[in-house]
Design a protein around this motif. Sequence first.
Motif, short mmCIF file in Angstrom:
data_model
loop_
_atom_site.label_atom_id
_atom_site.label_comp_id
_atom_site.label_asym_id
_atom_site.label_seq_id
_atom_site.Cartn_x
_atom_site.Cartn_y
_atom_site.Cartn_z
N ARG A 33 5.22 -9.43 -3.63
CA ARG A 33 4.47 -8.53 -2.74
C ARG A 33 4.81 -7.07 -2.98
NH1 ARG A 33 4.37 -12.19 2.77
NH2 ARG A 33 3.16 -13.84 1.81
N LYS A 34 6.06 -6.79 -3.29
CA LYS A 34 6.46 -5.40 -3.53
C LYS A 34 5.73 -4.84 -4.74
CE LYS A 34 10.41 -2.42 -4.21
NZ LYS A 34 11.86 -2.30 -4.30
N LYS A 35 5.71 -5.60 -5.84
CA LYS A 35 5.03 -5.14 -7.06
C LYS A 35 3.53 -4.95 -6.82
CE LYS A 35 8.01 -7.48 -10.38
NZ LYS A 35 8.05 -8.57 -11.37
N LEU A 36 2.92 -5.92 -6.15
CA LEU A 36 1.49 -5.81 -5.89
C LEU A 36 1.18 -4.63 -4.98
CD1 LEU A 36 -1.33 -6.91 -6.34
CD2 LEU A 36 -0.95 -8.49 -4.43
N ALA A 37 2.00 -4.43 -3.97
CA ALA A 37 1.80 -3.29 -3.06
C ALA A 37 1.85 -1.98 -3.83
CB ALA A 37 2.86 -3.32 -1.95
N GLU A 38 2.82 -1.85 -4.72
CA GLU A 38 2.93 -0.63 -5.53
C GLU A 38 1.69 -0.43 -6.38
OE1 GLU A 38 6.54 -1.14 -7.77
OE2 GLU A 38 7.82 -0.77 -6.01
N LYS A 39 1.19 -1.52 -6.97
CA LYS A 39 0.03 -1.41 -7.86
C LYS A 39 -1.25 -1.00 -7.13
CE LYS A 39 1.57 -4.68 -11.36
NZ LYS A 39 1.15 -4.29 -12.69
N GLY A 95 -1.15 0.75 -4.17
CA GLY A 95 -0.90 2.00 -3.46
C GLY A 95 -0.67 1.87 -1.96
N VAL A 96 -0.07 0.76 -1.54
CA VAL A 96 0.28 0.60 -0.12
C VAL A 96 1.74 0.17 -0.03
CG1 VAL A 96 -2.07 -0.03 0.57
CG2 VAL A 96 -0.43 -1.83 0.01
N SER A 97 2.29 0.23 1.16
CA SER A 97 3.67 -0.21 1.35
C SER A 97 3.71 -1.74 1.37
CB SER A 97 4.24 0.34 2.65
OG SER A 97 3.64 -0.31 3.77
N GLU A 98 4.89 -2.27 1.15
CA GLU A 98 5.06 -3.72 1.19
C GLU A 98 4.73 -4.27 2.58
OE1 GLU A 98 8.46 -7.06 0.10
OE2 GLU A 98 8.93 -4.95 -0.10
N LYS A 99 5.13 -3.54 3.60
CA LYS A 99 4.84 -3.97 4.98
C LYS A 99 3.33 -3.99 5.23
CE LYS A 99 5.71 -2.94 9.80
NZ LYS A 99 6.38 -2.08 10.76
N THR A 100 2.63 -2.98 4.76
CA THR A 100 1.18 -2.93 4.93
C THR A 100 0.53 -4.11 4.23
OG1 THR A 100 1.16 -0.53 5.15
CG2 THR A 100 -0.89 -1.57 4.43
N LEU A 101 0.96 -4.40 3.01
CA LEU A 101 0.39 -5.55 2.29
C LEU A 101 0.69 -6.84 3.04
CD1 LEU A 101 -1.10 -6.74 -0.12
CD2 LEU A 101 1.10 -6.81 -1.32
N ARG A 102 1.89 -7.00 3.53
CA ARG A 102 2.25 -8.21 4.28
C ARG A 102 1.34 -8.38 5.49
NH1 ARG A 102 7.39 -7.36 4.57
NH2 ARG A 102 7.34 -6.21 6.52
N ASN A 103 1.11 -7.30 6.22
CA ASN A 103 0.22 -7.37 7.39
C ASN A 103 -1.19 -7.76 7.00
OD1 ASN A 103 2.21 -6.73 9.27
ND2 ASN A 103 1.77 -4.55 9.21
N THR A 132 -9.05 -2.83 2.71
CA THR A 132 -10.17 -1.94 2.43
C THR A 132 -10.92 -2.51 1.22
OG1 THR A 132 -8.99 -0.51 0.87
CG2 THR A 132 -8.87 0.08 3.23
N TRP A 133 -12.14 -2.07 1.05
CA TRP A 133 -12.93 -2.52 -0.10
C TRP A 133 -12.23 -2.14 -1.40
CZ3 TRP A 133 -16.08 -6.02 -1.36
CH2 TRP A 133 -16.91 -5.91 -2.46
N SER A 134 -11.67 -0.96 -1.46
CA SER A 134 -10.96 -0.50 -2.65
C SER A 134 -9.76 -1.40 -2.96
CB SER A 134 -10.50 0.94 -2.44
OG SER A 134 -9.71 1.37 -3.50
N GLU A 135 -9.01 -1.78 -1.94
CA GLU A 135 -7.86 -2.66 -2.12
C GLU A 135 -8.29 -4.04 -2.63
OE1 GLU A 135 -5.15 -0.68 1.43
OE2 GLU A 135 -6.35 -2.47 1.84
N VAL A 136 -9.36 -4.55 -2.07
CA VAL A 136 -9.88 -5.86 -2.47
C VAL A 136 -10.23 -5.85 -3.96
CG1 VAL A 136 -11.87 -7.41 -2.22
CG2 VAL A 136 -10.69 -6.55 -0.19
N LYS A 137 -10.93 -4.83 -4.40
CA LYS A 137 -11.33 -4.76 -5.80
C LYS A 137 -10.12 -4.60 -6.71
CE LYS A 137 -14.40 -1.53 -5.31
NZ LYS A 137 -15.44 -0.54 -5.60
N LYS A 138 -9.15 -3.77 -6.33
CA LYS A 138 -7.95 -3.59 -7.14
C LYS A 138 -7.17 -4.89 -7.25
CE LYS A 138 -7.08 1.26 -5.98
NZ LYS A 138 -6.18 2.15 -5.24
N ILE A 139 -7.00 -5.57 -6.14
CA ILE A 139 -6.25 -6.83 -6.14
C ILE A 139 -6.92 -7.86 -7.02
CG2 ILE A 139 -5.54 -8.79 -4.71
CD1 ILE A 139 -5.02 -6.73 -2.45
N ARG A 140 -8.22 -8.00 -6.90
CA ARG A 140 -8.94 -8.96 -7.74
C ARG A 140 -8.77 -8.62 -9.21
NH1 ARG A 140 -14.80 -9.71 -8.65
NH2 ARG A 140 -14.53 -7.62 -9.44
#
Length: 71
Positions: free
Chosen positions: A16-22, A24-32, A41-49
């Motif tokens: 989760r830490k690595k993905l959060a960094e990639k 652009g959010v904190s690890e806590k934000t990604l966990r939530n 966000t739409w931008s986060e969804v596209k980046k993650i995919r």
Amino acid sequence: MYRELLGEIVKKGLNRKKLAEKIGVSEKTLRNKLNGKTDFTWSEVKKIRDIVAPEYTLEKLFEKSDTKNLN
């Protein structure tokens, strides 16, 4: 909870830490977001995919599972 997404994160050897960094959010934000407490966000969804599973459709990768029925 996003079972497909979590499974693909593990398959890619990400944590989760690595993905959060990639993305652009904190690890806590990604966990939530992964726990469904806040929305992606739409931008986060596209980046993650693009990082985790570009071969997946967004619908498949971000399909929510009902954790109540997993027991």
